[in-house]
Design a protein around this motif. Structure first.
Motif, PDB file in Angstrom:
ATOM      1  N   THR A 164     -19.057   7.995   1.809  1.00 31.62           N
ATOM      2  CA  THR A 164     -18.004   8.094   0.803  1.00 31.62           C
ATOM      3  C   THR A 164     -16.654   8.337   1.461  1.00 31.62           C
ATOM      4  N   THR A 165     -16.633   9.221   2.457  1.00 29.32           N
ATOM      5  CA  THR A 165     -15.393   9.508   3.167  1.00 29.32           C
ATOM      6  C   THR A 165     -14.857   8.264   3.861  1.00 29.32           C
ATOM      7  N   ALA A 166     -15.769   7.522   4.512  1.00 34.57           N
ATOM      8  CA  ALA A 166     -15.362   6.300   5.214  1.00 34.57           C
ATOM      9  C   ALA A 166     -14.827   5.265   4.238  1.00 34.57           C
ATOM     10  N   ALA A 167     -15.532   5.089   3.098  1.00 31.01           N
ATOM     11  CA  ALA A 167     -15.091   4.120   2.106  1.00 31.01           C
ATOM     12  C   ALA A 167     -13.760   4.535   1.494  1.00 31.01           C
ATOM     13  N   GLY A 168     -13.622   5.843   1.216  1.00 31.82           N
ATOM     14  CA  GLY A 168     -12.372   6.334   0.649  1.00 31.82           C
ATOM     15  C   GLY A 168     -11.208   6.153   1.607  1.00 31.82           C
ATOM     16  N   SER A 169     -11.446   6.395   2.895  1.00 34.02           N
ATOM     17  CA  SER A 169     -10.391   6.216   3.888  1.00 34.02           C
ATOM     18  C   SER A 169      -9.973   4.760   3.995  1.00 34.02           C
ATOM     19  N   SER A 170     -10.957   3.845   3.976  1.00 40.44           N
ATOM     20  CA  SER A 170     -10.636   2.424   4.070  1.00 40.44           C
ATOM     21  C   SER A 170      -9.880   1.954   2.834  1.00 40.44           C
ATOM     22  N   MET A 171     -10.226   2.495   1.662  1.00 42.44           N
ATOM     23  CA  MET A 171      -9.517   2.147   0.433  1.00 42.44           C
ATOM     24  C   MET A 171      -8.072   2.649   0.504  1.00 42.44           C
ATOM     25  N   PHE A 172      -7.898   3.836   1.070  1.00 40.82           N
ATOM     26  CA  PHE A 172      -6.563   4.401   1.220  1.00 40.82           C
ATOM     27  C   PHE A 172      -5.717   3.524   2.151  1.00 40.82           C
ATOM     28  N   VAL A 173      -6.304   3.115   3.272  1.00 40.15           N
ATOM     29  CA  VAL A 173      -5.594   2.262   4.224  1.00 40.15           C
ATOM     30  C   VAL A 173      -5.235   0.930   3.582  1.00 40.15           C
ATOM     31  N   MET A 174      -6.175   0.361   2.824  1.00 35.75           N
ATOM     32  CA  MET A 174      -5.914  -0.925   2.178  1.00 35.75           C
ATOM     33  C   MET A 174      -4.810  -0.811   1.134  1.00 35.75           C
ATOM     34  N   SER A 175      -4.725   0.328   0.471  1.00 40.35           N
ATOM     35  CA  SER A 175      -3.665   0.533  -0.520  1.00 40.35           C
ATOM     36  C   SER A 175      -2.295   0.495   0.140  1.00 40.35           C
ATOM     37  N   ILE A 176      -2.180   1.157   1.294  1.00 45.84           N
ATOM     38  CA  ILE A 176      -0.906   1.159   2.021  1.00 45.84           C
ATOM     39  C   ILE A 176      -0.608  -0.234   2.569  1.00 45.84           C
ATOM     40  N   LEU A 177      -1.641  -0.891   3.125  1.00 46.52           N
ATOM     41  CA  LEU A 177      -1.449  -2.237   3.665  1.00 46.52           C
ATOM     42  C   LEU A 177      -1.036  -3.226   2.578  1.00 46.52           C
ATOM     43  N   PHE A 178      -1.582  -3.050   1.378  1.00 44.94           N
ATOM     44  CA  PHE A 178      -1.221  -3.946   0.279  1.00 44.94           C
ATOM     45  C   PHE A 178       0.277  -3.898   0.022  1.00 44.94           C
ATOM     46  N   ILE A 179       0.817  -2.678  -0.047  1.00 42.91           N
ATOM     47  CA  ILE A 179       2.249  -2.529  -0.313  1.00 42.91           C
ATOM     48  C   ILE A 179       3.069  -3.181   0.797  1.00 42.91           C
ATOM     49  N   LEU A 180       2.723  -2.877   2.051  1.00 41.52           N
ATOM     50  CA  LEU A 180       3.480  -3.413   3.186  1.00 41.52           C
ATOM     51  C   LEU A 180       3.386  -4.939   3.247  1.00 41.52           C
ATOM     52  N   MET A 181       2.178  -5.465   3.047  1.00 43.35           N
ATOM     53  CA  MET A 181       1.991  -6.912   3.153  1.00 43.35           C
ATOM     54  C   MET A 181       2.624  -7.652   1.985  1.00 43.35           C
ATOM     55  N   MET A 182       2.603  -7.035   0.810  1.00 47.97           N
ATOM     56  CA  MET A 182       3.218  -7.699  -0.340  1.00 47.97           C
ATOM     57  C   MET A 182       4.738  -7.708  -0.216  1.00 47.97           C
ATOM     58  N   MET A 183       5.301  -6.633   0.336  1.00 54.59           N
ATOM     59  CA  MET A 183       6.745  -6.605   0.539  1.00 54.59           C
ATOM     60  C   MET A 183       7.173  -7.660   1.568  1.00 54.59           C
ATOM     61  N   ALA A 184       6.295  -7.923   2.539  1.00 51.74           N
ATOM     62  CA  ALA A 184       6.613  -8.898   3.580  1.00 51.74           C
ATOM     63  C   ALA A 184       6.298 -10.332   3.161  1.00 51.74           C
ATOM     64  N   ALA A 185       5.491 -10.505   2.121  1.00 51.92           N
ATOM     65  CA  ALA A 185       5.028 -11.840   1.723  1.00 51.92           C
ATOM     66  C   ALA A 185       6.154 -12.837   1.453  1.00 51.92           C
ATOM     67  N   PRO A 186       7.224 -12.475   0.720  1.00 49.16           N
ATOM     68  CA  PRO A 186       8.285 -13.466   0.466  1.00 49.16           C
ATOM     69  C   PRO A 186       8.976 -13.961   1.733  1.00 49.16           C
ATOM     70  N   VAL A 187       8.979 -13.134   2.780  1.00 50.21           N
ATOM     71  CA  VAL A 187       9.586 -13.553   4.051  1.00 50.21           C
ATOM     72  C   VAL A 187       8.645 -14.483   4.802  1.00 50.21           C
ATOM     73  N   ILE A 188       7.357 -14.141   4.806  1.00 44.98           N
ATOM     74  CA  ILE A 188       6.361 -14.923   5.538  1.00 44.98           C
ATOM     75  C   ILE A 188       6.042 -16.231   4.820  1.00 44.98           C
ATOM     76  N   ASN A 189       5.987 -16.169   3.488  1.00 45.47           N
ATOM     77  CA  ASN A 189       5.646 -17.359   2.704  1.00 45.47           C
ATOM     78  C   ASN A 189       6.633 -17.509   1.546  1.00 45.47           C
ATOM     79  N   PRO A 190       7.865 -17.926   1.833  1.00 46.42           N
ATOM     80  CA  PRO A 190       8.904 -18.001   0.788  1.00 46.42           C
ATOM     81  C   PRO A 190       8.645 -19.063  -0.273  1.00 46.42           C
ATOM     82  N   SER A 191       7.771 -20.024   0.013  1.00 44.72           N
ATOM     83  CA  SER A 191       7.523 -21.111  -0.944  1.00 44.72           C
ATOM     84  C   SER A 191       6.495 -20.744  -2.001  1.00 44.72           C
ATOM     85  N   ALA A 192       5.847 -19.571  -1.857  1.00 42.62           N
ATOM     86  CA  ALA A 192       4.827 -19.156  -2.832  1.00 42.62           C
ATOM     87  C   ALA A 192       5.470 -18.787  -4.164  1.00 42.62           C
ATOM     88  N   SER A 193       4.644 -18.719  -5.191  1.00 44.35           N
ATOM     89  CA  SER A 193       5.142 -18.408  -6.535  1.00 44.35           C
ATOM     90  C   SER A 193       5.116 -16.899  -6.761  1.00 44.35           C
TER      91      SER A 193
END
Length: 487
Positions: A164-193
């Motif tokens: 449970t601890t391992a799964a919770g930690s990975s979910m926490f990391v993915m939550s932070i990565l989601f924010i960072l990657m989504m903020m970067a997405a328009p720069v990396i893929n500007p043609s997306a909708s």
């Protein structure tokens, strides 16, 4: 000798927790990506930003600082809220606090099976098929999963805590990565909708109507639980100064993640379209759809949603076992609480599991699973359970604020290194304020617009749980009178 003493003091000081370490420890305990999607879904997209900020400033910060003072006052008490109530009031109220902590997990346990199956469906990319199943098939599968993990809990198989601890930690990391990657997405893929963000005043300020106030329990539910960090208060370096600094840092971190997470979702989904059946679908599937779209932006297909679904499947099912076992043990292992529960519930098998207590959980959570047969589909059932949890789970926070009020009324009796505020009247005001906000939001959260049956069920469930807690001591009293013994 002086040199040795100095070295010892330096070693002790170096073992103390830094304020920023405390903030990160608390952050991973309190926050999760599901809180962002629930807020986005219930408060029509980016309008939730205003509500998040209000909840953090007016509720979460004083809540966290009050928990710090309680932890500092009762540094040797190992029972958390139950110990705080025992120290400030009497054994009977301490039992009710421990009982409340256990019983509010009943709807939570019922929701973990549904949540785990939903995660499994997304992990295997079969969610459309799963959502098309009739509610009776979904609840039958949920019931089978629930009974299986009740059996697992009865066998004393608790290495799942590490899982449970391992799964919770990975979910926490993915939550932070989601924010960072989504903020970067328009720069990396500007043609997306992407969905254009509306930063106008009208788009950000919510409508203060019935729907708004009856949904606030979702946000209160999201930010609760920081009492878990209370044992670390006196392990902080200079707690009077650094504990509040750590809690303020925690509040800022959570608020930033809530706001940026909401903005990231706002780039993917239009909040105006999340209404009616679409809202139920988003509450159940929004997190998975977000990772699926993120995979599209980065041209990796369903990689992100598969990984997120796998982490969540492990987390949901392992949390199910721990939620069956751990709160029950906290209640029945407590020497004070044992005096007020029927003797049958104290029976343990050769694995140390409270078998009759688990059977009681089967009856109570099983009844909730059975009632969910009235749901329309998988998404509707998960949305209903989310709302029910937001009504029941915050009830345990009431005991935190009650304990704080009683602590400040007996302030001179309990010396402590850290105090939220010096003035007792101001401190009691904050305790009463947070108690009232929690209670009012729980009551308002019972209302289900356009569905009297669900409103009644949401209102009756806490009442039934409370009634059971009142009946148990009377049963035990009669058993002791009959047997002429006490536990």
């Amino acid at each position: 000798m002086a040199k040795d003493n100095s070295t010892g003091q330096q070693t002790a000081a170096s073992s103390k927790i830094k304020w920023y370490m405390l903030a990160f420890m608390a952050f991973s305990t309190v926050w999760g990506f599901g809180n962002v999607t629930n807020g986005f879904g219930y408060f029509h997209g980016t309008q939730v930003i205003f509500s998040w900020i209000m909840v953090f400033v007016l509720y979460f910060v004083p809540y966290a600082l009050m928990v710090g003072e309680l932890g500092s006052a009762f540094k040797t008490a190992g029972g958390g809220v139950t110990s705080w109530i025992l120290e400030t009031t009497n054994p009977k109220l301490a039992y009710y606090a421990g009982y409340t902590y256990w019983v509010v997990h009943i709807p939570y346990i019922a929701s973990k099976g549904s949540g785990g199956l939903k995660a499994l469906a997304w992990m295997t990319l079969s969610n459309d098929w799963y959502d098309s199943l009739p509610s009776w098939q979904i609840q039958l599968a949920t019931g089978v999963v629930f009974l299986f993990f009740c059996w697992v809990a009865s066998r004393g198989l608790n290495p799942l805590k590490a899982l449970t601890t391992a799964a919770g930690s990975s979910m926490f990391v993915m939550s932070i990565l989601f924010i960072l990657m989504m903020m970067a997405a328009p720069v990396i893929n500007p043609s997306a909708s992407y969905v254009p963000l509306d930063w106008s005043w009208e788009a950000l300020i919510p409508k203060f109507n019935v729907e708004y106030f009856t949904s606030l329990s979702i946000l209160i539910f999201a930010v609760g639980g920081c009492e878990k960090i209370s044992p670390y208060v006196n392990k902080v370096e200079n707690p009077a100064k650094n504990f509040p600094k750590g809690m303020i840092a925690l509040a800022i971190m959570v608020m930033v993640c809530a706001v940026l997470g909401t903005v990231a979702l706002g780039m993917m989904f239009s909040g105006a379209e999340i209404t009616g059946d679409a809202q139920a679908s988003f509450i159940a599937n929004g997190a998975y759809e977000a990772f699926q779209r993120l995979g599209d932006y980065y041209h990796v297909g369903n990689l992100f949603v598969i990984f997120y679904g796998a982490c969540n499947t492990i987390g949901q099912f392992s949390t199910l076992v721990l939620s069956i076992d751990a709160p029950l043990r906290m209640l029945l292992d407590d020497g004070n609480a044992r005096r007020f529960v029927p003797k049958q519930l104290l029976k343990q098998n050769d694995k140390g599991a409270y078998v009759n207590g688990i059977k009681l959980i089967v009856v109570l959570s099983g009844a909730i699973i059975a009632i969910q047969l009235l749901g329309k589909d998988a998404s509707d059932i998960i949305t209903w359970l989310t709302r029910l949890n937001s009504v029941c789970m915050p009830l345990r926070y009431l005991w935190v604020f009650f304990a704080y009020i009683m602590l400040r009324k007996l302030s001179s009796k309990f010396p402590r290194d850290y105090m939220f505020v010096k003035n007792n009247k101001v401190a009691v005001f904050f305790g009463v304020w947070c108690f009232a906000v929690t209670a009012i939001c729980c009551v308002l959260g019972m209302y289900a617009a356009g569905d009297p049956m669900r409103t009644i069920f949401n209102a009756i469930s806490p009442f039934v749980f409370l009634l059971l807690g009142l009946i148990m001591p009377e049963i035990r009293k009669r058993q002791d009178e009959r047997d002429g013994t006490t536990e």
